[in-house]
Motif scaffolding. Structure first.
Motif, mmCIF file in Angstrom:
data_model
loop_
_atom_site.group_PDB
_atom_site.id
_atom_site.type_symbol
_atom_site.label_atom_id
_atom_site.label_comp_id
_atom_site.label_asym_id
_atom_site.label_seq_id
_atom_site.Cartn_x
_atom_site.Cartn_y
_atom_site.Cartn_z
ATOM 1 N N LEU A 278 4.682 2.277 20.342
ATOM 2 C CA LEU A 278 5.224 1.714 19.357
ATOM 3 C C LEU A 278 4.451 0.709 18.481
ATOM 4 O O LEU A 278 4.948 0.690 17.241
ATOM 5 C CB LEU A 278 6.378 1.219 20.395
ATOM 6 N N CYS A 279 3.667 -0.002 18.505
ATOM 7 C CA CYS A 279 3.319 -0.553 18.367
ATOM 8 C C CYS A 279 2.121 0.306 17.591
ATOM 9 O O CYS A 279 1.879 -0.060 16.249
ATOM 10 C CB CYS A 279 2.052 -1.086 19.123
ATOM 11 N N ALA A 280 1.911 1.244 17.609
ATOM 12 C CA ALA A 280 0.802 1.577 16.475
ATOM 13 C C ALA A 280 1.254 2.803 15.322
ATOM 14 O O ALA A 280 1.017 2.518 14.391
ATOM 15 C CB ALA A 280 -0.435 2.909 17.124
ATOM 16 N N ASP A 281 2.343 2.764 15.772
ATOM 17 C CA ASP A 281 3.629 3.141 14.998
ATOM 18 C C ASP A 281 4.380 2.613 13.960
ATOM 19 O O ASP A 281 4.139 2.353 12.323
ATOM 20 C CB ASP A 281 5.453 3.409 15.504
ATOM 21 N N ASN A 282 3.659 0.802 14.385
ATOM 22 C CA ASN A 282 3.898 -0.351 13.227
ATOM 23 C C ASN A 282 3.142 -0.805 12.371
ATOM 24 O O ASN A 282 2.895 -0.664 11.358
ATOM 25 C CB ASN A 282 5.314 -1.741 14.777
ATOM 26 N N ILE A 283 1.889 -0.649 13.322
ATOM 27 C CA ILE A 283 0.718 -0.692 12.374
ATOM 28 C C ILE A 283 0.478 0.205 11.209
ATOM 29 O O ILE A 283 0.604 0.242 9.653
ATOM 30 C CB ILE A 283 -0.498 -0.556 13.005
ATOM 31 N N SER A 284 1.003 1.344 11.377
ATOM 32 C CA SER A 284 0.846 2.382 10.698
ATOM 33 C C SER A 284 1.869 2.273 8.834
ATOM 34 O O SER A 284 1.929 2.644 8.141
ATOM 35 C CB SER A 284 1.269 4.018 11.603
ATOM 36 N N TYR A 285 3.376 1.905 9.945
ATOM 37 C CA TYR A 285 4.593 2.262 9.193
ATOM 38 C C TYR A 285 3.552 0.621 7.892
ATOM 39 O O TYR A 285 3.798 0.789 7.305
ATOM 40 C CB TYR A 285 5.844 1.169 9.785
ATOM 41 N N GLY A 286 3.353 -0.351 8.600
ATOM 42 C CA GLY A 286 2.953 -1.522 7.966
ATOM 43 C C GLY A 286 1.701 -1.077 6.656
ATOM 44 O O GLY A 286 1.677 -1.478 5.465
ATOM 45 N N VAL A 287 0.727 -0.099 6.969
ATOM 46 C CA VAL A 287 -0.367 0.219 6.438
ATOM 47 C C VAL A 287 0.403 0.866 5.632
ATOM 48 O O VAL A 287 0.072 0.644 3.939
ATOM 49 C CB VAL A 287 -1.138 0.858 7.206
ATOM 50 N N THR A 288 1.633 2.222 5.746
ATOM 51 C CA THR A 288 1.831 2.756 4.588
ATOM 52 C C THR A 288 2.345 1.860 3.279
ATOM 53 O O THR A 288 2.529 2.213 2.678
ATOM 54 C CB THR A 288 2.685 3.322 5.113
ATOM 55 N N ALA A 289 3.787 1.055 4.114
ATOM 56 C CA ALA A 289 3.991 -0.160 3.224
ATOM 57 C C ALA A 289 3.101 -0.975 2.115
ATOM 58 O O ALA A 289 3.250 -0.703 1.303
ATOM 59 C CB ALA A 289 5.098 -1.169 4.002
ATOM 60 N N LEU A 290 2.500 -1.105 2.495
ATOM 61 C CA LEU A 290 1.205 -1.830 1.634
ATOM 62 C C LEU A 290 0.824 -0.947 0.241
ATOM 63 O O LEU A 290 0.506 -1.318 -0.423
ATOM 64 C CB LEU A 290 0.218 -2.795 2.942
ATOM 65 N N ARG A 291 0.600 0.087 1.148
ATOM 66 C CA ARG A 291 -0.178 1.377 0.138
ATOM 67 C C ARG A 291 0.369 2.116 -0.519
ATOM 68 O O ARG A 291 0.128 2.131 -2.263
ATOM 69 C CB ARG A 291 -0.853 3.022 1.375
#
Length: 144
Positions: free
Chosen positions: A128-141
């Motif tokens: 879940l933590c890795a998914d949250n980081i991935s989501y954050g990076v996707t949102a920033l990009r």
């Protein structure tokens, strides 16, 4: 997230490695939290085919799968890093791939002070933590 994992959850260290698409398939560390003291610089982790790519971080990036090292002392794949891991108090590690737009861009890696630190419940929370980081990076990009 890395700060919470170290300070609240008690991991020895946490980092986010970003895959460089250079000739050496190197990684750069966007975040390093906890007791590192030069460990990652000396480890020279890559994600290609060479010896420095066979640990959890390189394999998680290359294969896109969660990589669990339950014991630096007994895992033959960790021989290259064993001595320095011992000096830093690392007994176990886990790397979880990070994805954006369907592609793997890096890995979240954690180091524990005790062997066999990663059970199924722990791995579920870390995914879940890795998914949250991935989501954050996707949102920033997307915002850029």
């Amino acid at each position: 997230i890395c700060t919470v994992l170290v300070k609240v959850c008690g991991y020895r260290a946490a980092n986010v490695a970003i895959a460089n698409h250079d000739a050496g398939k190197t990684v750069r560390f966007a975040v390093i939290v906890g007791f590192d003291d030069g460990y990652l610089e000396k480890a020279r982790i890559t994600w290609g085919d060479g010896p420095t790519a066979q640990g959890p971080t390189g394999t998680a990036i290359r294969e896109g799968t969660v990589q669990v090292n339950q014991n630096f002392e007994t895992n033959p794949r960790m021989a290259l890093w064993r001595e320095d891991a011992r000096k830093h108090g690392f007994q176990a590690s886990v790397s979880l791939p990070l994805r954006a737009g369907g592609e793997i861009f890096g890995a979240l890696t954690l180091y524990a002070a005790e062997p066999d630190a990663f059970n199924d419940d722990e791995l579920s929370m870390l995914m879940l933590c890795a998914d949250n980081i991935s989501y954050g990076v996707t949102a920033l990009r997307t915002r850029q």
